[in-house]
Design an enzyme around this catalytic site. Sequence first.
Site, mmCIF file in Angstrom:
data_model
loop_
_atom_site.group_PDB
_atom_site.id
_atom_site.type_symbol
_atom_site.label_atom_id
_atom_site.label_comp_id
_atom_site.label_asym_id
_atom_site.label_seq_id
_atom_site.Cartn_x
_atom_site.Cartn_y
_atom_site.Cartn_z
ATOM 1 N N TYR A 147 47.163 13.065 -29.637
ATOM 2 C CA TYR A 147 48.070 13.045 -28.488
ATOM 3 C C TYR A 147 47.336 13.033 -27.158
ATOM 4 O O TYR A 147 47.963 12.973 -26.103
ATOM 5 C CB TYR A 147 48.971 14.286 -28.491
ATOM 6 C CG TYR A 147 50.191 14.121 -29.343
ATOM 7 C CD1 TYR A 147 50.064 13.764 -30.673
ATOM 8 C CD2 TYR A 147 51.456 14.336 -28.829
ATOM 9 C CE1 TYR A 147 51.179 13.621 -31.474
ATOM 10 C CE2 TYR A 147 52.573 14.194 -29.621
ATOM 11 C CZ TYR A 147 52.425 13.846 -30.942
ATOM 12 O OH TYR A 147 53.523 13.708 -31.720
ATOM 13 N N ASP A 292 54.040 19.018 -33.874
ATOM 14 C CA ASP A 292 55.181 18.216 -33.444
ATOM 15 C C ASP A 292 56.135 17.993 -34.620
ATOM 16 O O ASP A 292 57.340 18.244 -34.542
ATOM 17 C CB ASP A 292 54.649 16.868 -32.916
ATOM 18 C CG ASP A 292 55.707 16.088 -32.160
ATOM 19 O OD1 ASP A 292 56.810 16.619 -31.962
ATOM 20 O OD2 ASP A 292 55.427 14.946 -31.757
#
Length: 406
Positions: A147, A292
């Site tokens: 990310y 996530d």
Amino acid sequence: MKITVENGKMHVPNNPTIPYITGDGIGRDITPVALKVFDAAVEKAYNGQRKVEWLKILAGEEALEKKGEPLPKETIEAIKEYVVSIKGPLTTPVGGGYRSLNVTMRQVLDLFVCFRPVRYFTGVPSPMKHPELLDVIIFRENTEDVYAGIEWPYDSKESIEIKNFLKDKLNVNIKENSGIGIKPISISGSKRIGKAAIDYALKYGRKSVTIMHKGNIMKYTEGLFKNVIYQLAEEEYKDTVITEKELTEKYNGKVLDGKIVLKDRIADAMFQQLLLRPSEYDIIVAPNLNGDYISDACAAQVGGLGMAPGGNINFNTHIALFEATHGSAPKHAGKNEINPGSMILSGAEMFEYMEWDEVKKIIITAIEKTIQEKYVTYDLARQIDGARKVSTSDFGDRIIKNMEDI
Ligand code: NAD
């Protein structure tokens, strides 16, 4: 008055100023309702002795309209200066426009923990037989991993150079038509989130911390994440943290009061475990991508994102930005129909973070009572037999009314 941080400790005055971002889309429906619920809960808890002064700050479409940019510098400055703040959802324009404001804020403010508590509220429809067995808090690393945004298209100069470098210098062949992304996971990044998770578990008397990783495959990134947290426990928490191995070998399976167990699970097994043995898990600490996935999977187990709170926190500087975990759901915007639960519960977490625990208790008790009365917004009403479908603002007002006899 401002919340301050001195010598690493946060000081919250009785009338703190807390900045809030209304948010895009349904943010305009849920934020005013949530603020009204917060004020009522603070009043109920402290009878006027404490009161929040809300400070509106701008981000997203409103900032673009009024200031000509989606994330003005003064917004970032206010979040830093006032230490604790809360936000509604912000739209990320697809295919151009500006990049995700949520990701930018997390990175710029170094909010390294995405804090996601997941528990069941009686009466909420869930696909599980026993949703109440799940009561976890996910500490998702927020700044590293795939990310971090270090990636290049397959045909870019950068990705071609990297592929050539790997071939020439390291004898590693990657297909020419491959895009390239980099997955950095550091010792320091792993250590600070491990410490935040363990400290939280100890402070709130939780039972265990589980490291969720895929270190069997990604040895030097996710494996490192796991090893660093075990090493941290060994070096800094010898008196309070025991590993699962020690639990069986030394303590005969019994955890003494004031101690917590540190364990780890491979990411894929973790998904199974949370479905099959939810009560064995408590605090979960995970690198960005795993975190996530598991956050939304857990939220689904207890009834979905409409009721899932969250916060982005730097446990070292204490700067924290609490937020509704869902998006701006544009098709529901302005209709006064969406569930404000996620935003309200994020506020409850914010008050606990400020050590105004009484406010969190009042909010949770009142929201639970409202759901049990089947007085709910459309998303829950369509799944509950005999429910009364109410608007966003009526749901908020009912929560406030239900604070009366607490
Ligand atoms: P979304 O969460 O906005 O909505 C998807 C669907 O979930 C909605 O159509 C609705 O049916 C349901 N839903 C969402 N929130 C709900 C609530 N409070 N009550 C009842 N039902 C609810 O996801 P999306 O459509 O993928 O994203 C829309 C925009 O939001 C995008 O621009 C996205 O980038 C952004 N987003 C922002 C955040 C954030 O600010 N943290 C998070 C996710 C998405």
